[in-house]
Design an enzyme around this catalytic site. Sequence first.
Site, short mmCIF file in Angstrom:
data_model
loop_
_atom_site.label_atom_id
_atom_site.label_comp_id
_atom_site.label_asym_id
_atom_site.label_seq_id
_atom_site.Cartn_x
_atom_site.Cartn_y
_atom_site.Cartn_z
CB CYS A 1 -69.75 12.58 -67.39
SG CYS A 1 -71.31 13.28 -67.50
CB CYS B 1 -74.45 16.16 -61.95
SG CYS B 1 -72.68 16.15 -61.70
FE1 FES Z 1 -72.70 12.99 -65.62
FE2 FES Z 1 -72.48 13.91 -63.43
S1 FES Z 1 -70.62 13.47 -64.22
S2 FES Z 1 -74.18 13.70 -64.47
#
Ligand code: FES
Length: 129
Positions: A39, A108
């Site tokens: 991400c 996360c």
């Molecule tokens: Fe990357 Fe939450 S989407 S840490």
Amino acid sequence: MESFHTQYSETVMEHFKNPRNVGEILDADGIGNVGNPVCGDIMRLYIKVKDNRITDAKFKTFGCGAAIATSSMVTEIVKGKTIEEALQVSNRAVAEALGGLPKVKMHCSVLAEEALKSAIDDYLKKNKK
Ligand code: FES
């Protein structure tokens, strides 16, 4: 369809809106830097240690709401803990303290656990006798 808000517990939303311990510790005893390559979110966590106990913790997170909420919660959880106790803090414990996280957001909380471990690692390396 489930709304954005109902996917998150009230505690998550509260820590996201009012994160605790945001910032940096200039004379930190340990700094952890981690990132999630998927991400692209990054987290930096600072700890201050006295007599083997974490006396302060702060963070800077460039990431999603769950990453901010878990960073906030992990800094709250570790304050006052010994290094050994802090090493036992898992991402699940952080997520549970937040009243749970949606499944797709559990990674996360892994970032928060890794940031903490990385900061402790840094502290231990710097304090090797
Ligand atoms: Fe990357 Fe939450 S989407 S840490």
